[in-house]
Design a protein around this motif. Structure first.
Motif, PDB file in Angstrom:
ATOM      1  N   UNK A  64      60.028  84.192  78.194  1.00 34.30           N
ATOM      2  CA  UNK A  64      59.475  83.741  76.928  1.00 34.30           C
ATOM      3  C   UNK A  64      59.066  82.283  76.996  1.00 34.30           C
ATOM      4  N   UNK A  65      59.930  81.449  77.593  1.00 34.04           N
ATOM      5  CA  UNK A  65      59.637  80.023  77.691  1.00 34.04           C
ATOM      6  C   UNK A  65      58.404  79.780  78.570  1.00 34.04           C
ATOM      7  N   UNK A  66      58.304  80.537  79.684  1.00 34.00           N
ATOM      8  CA  UNK A  66      57.132  80.374  80.571  1.00 34.00           C
ATOM      9  C   UNK A  66      55.851  80.735  79.827  1.00 34.00           C
ATOM     10  N   UNK A 115      52.767  78.268  78.973  1.00 28.94           N
ATOM     11  CA  UNK A 115      51.393  78.592  79.398  1.00 28.94           C
ATOM     12  C   UNK A 115      50.456  78.600  78.195  1.00 28.94           C
ATOM     13  N   UNK A 116      50.879  79.191  77.099  1.00 33.57           N
ATOM     14  CA  UNK A 116      50.044  79.221  75.904  1.00 33.57           C
ATOM     15  C   UNK A 116      49.773  77.831  75.398  1.00 33.57           C
ATOM     16  N   UNK A 117      50.836  76.970  75.378  1.00 29.29           N
ATOM     17  CA  UNK A 117      50.654  75.607  74.900  1.00 29.29           C
ATOM     18  C   UNK A 117      49.678  74.850  75.796  1.00 29.29           C
ATOM     19  N   UNK A 118      49.860  75.030  77.124  1.00 27.55           N
ATOM     20  CA  UNK A 118      48.952  74.341  78.059  1.00 27.55           C
ATOM     21  C   UNK A 118      47.508  74.814  77.847  1.00 27.55           C
ATOM     22  N   UNK A 119      47.309  76.105  77.651  1.00 21.62           N
ATOM     23  CA  UNK A 119      45.948  76.634  77.443  1.00 21.62           C
ATOM     24  C   UNK A 119      45.332  76.039  76.184  1.00 21.62           C
TER      25      UNK A 119
END
Length: 370
Positions: A23-25, A29-33
């Motif tokens: 979940x954290x990964x 990834x979503x935040x970075x995108x």
């Protein structure tokens, strides 16, 4: 504690930890995108759209909807500066193009006005040239009548026996000068007819041997006076040709006359004739050679123009009207032949011209400047 209960708890703990890590990964990834899309992708897409707009001619395009605080901000500012300069250069260029277009329009109007003036002047010059040709033709015709009388009376007086040597010398001078003047008047008349397009070829069977023999008899006194050798070399294969007898005679007489005039004492003159074949057609090739003073190479292209003579006026020992070679050139052209010269100063000259052996009936030459 039973081992099965312990193992079950451990498996449950591990699964929870794995789910949390996954979940954290995914969240990272979503935040970075989201951050990359906001900071990099969206500005690049916007930049691409603006560049495309500028490429389509919308030079007022600017990047105003992008708000970033990193290197992309500097890039956007540089792009806006570049767009401003492009628009400024385009405006200056458009202004210069308009100015040049206006100047070209003014120049075009001036050219049209000058063209109209030149056409009017050309019409006047054509009329003046036509009037000059008509005037020369009329005056030449009018002058021939009294000259013919002078020649006839001087010839009659030469048969008188009661003449002193001085009187006979004067009559000979009158007779020869009248003949020379009549020849020049005839040349002017022929040139006027050529310019007016009134020259007619009277083709009939013409024997070159007969023409050359007649000219040889006429110039024999001059040959003896200057001690010149004269050689005739006409091939036995030379046939009777269809040509204008008088004009061919004029061509040969002029070339031989020039050779006699410009060949010093003890020199030699020769005339050669032979049949040549070019492009399935037969031509009579005639060459007049002399050991005279020659013609400079830079003057050889202009000697066939009317009123043109080789050498400067101060260098000419033998003056003339400058029409002989021009008429010869035109008469050869009228027959469908060609004429050329090869010469070296101090070595002599070779004038060569060709005439078709078989020709059609006489015709009127179209008006043409030679």
């Amino acid at each position: 504690v039973p081992m099965t209960t312990y193992e079950t708890n451990q498996r449950s703990y591990i699964m929870n930890q794995l789910l949390f890590i996954v979940f954290m990964v995914l969240a990272i990834i979503g935040l970075i995108y989201i951050l990359m899309e906001h900071i990099v992708i969206m500005p690049i897409q916007e930049l691409t759209a603006k560049v495309t707009s500028i490429g389509d001619g919308q030079l007022e395009t600017k990047l105003v909807d992008i708000h970033t605080y990193d290197e992309m901000k500097s890039f956007v500012e540089a792009f806006n500066t570049m767009a401003d300069k492009i628009q400024h250069f385009y405006s200056e260029l458009e202004q210069k193009v308009n100015e040049r277009t206006h100047l070209l329009q003014e120049a075009n109007v001036q050219l049209l006005e000058q063209g109209a003036a030149l056409r009017a002047m050309n019409d006047k010059l054509s009329q003046a040239d036509q009037l000059k040709s008509e005037f020369l033709a009329v005056m030449s015709h009018e002058l021939r009548t009294p000259l013919t009388a002078i020649i006839a009376f001087s010839e009659i007086l030469l048969y008188e026996e009661n003449l002193s040597s001085q009187q006979r010398e004067y009559l000979v001078d009158i007779f020869e000068s009248s003949h020379q003047l009549l020849s020049q008047i005839n040349d002017i008349l022929d040139m006027s007819k050529i310019e007016a397009g009134l020259i007619r070829l009277d083709r009939r069977p013409t024997d070159i041997r007969e023409i050359v023999d007649g000219i040889a008899r006429i110039i024999s006194p001059l040959l003896l006076k200057k001690n010149l050798q004269f050689h005739i070399n006409i091939s036995s294969a030379v046939p009777i040709i269809m040509a204008d007898y008088d004009k061919v005679s004029h061509i040969i007489k002029n070339l031989i006359g020039n050779a006699v005039k410009f060949t010093p004492s003890q020199g030699s003159i020769s005339i050669e004739a032979e049949v040549i074949h070019q492009k399935q057609e037969s031509y009579l090739k005639i060459a007049v050679k002399d050991t005279g003073i020659g013609i400079r190479e830079e003057e050889q292209n202009s000697i066939f123009e009317k009123f043109k003579q080789a050498g400067s006026p101060s260098e000419r020992e033998y003056m003339g009207s400058g029409l002989g070679l021009a008429l010869a050139y035109n008469f050869v052209q009228l027959h469908g032949g060609q004429i050329r010269v090869e010469s070296k100063v101090g070595k002599g000259s070779i004038f060569t011209f060709t005439l078709p052996i078989v020709g059609t009936g006489g015709y009127i030459c179209s008006k043409k400047k030679f």
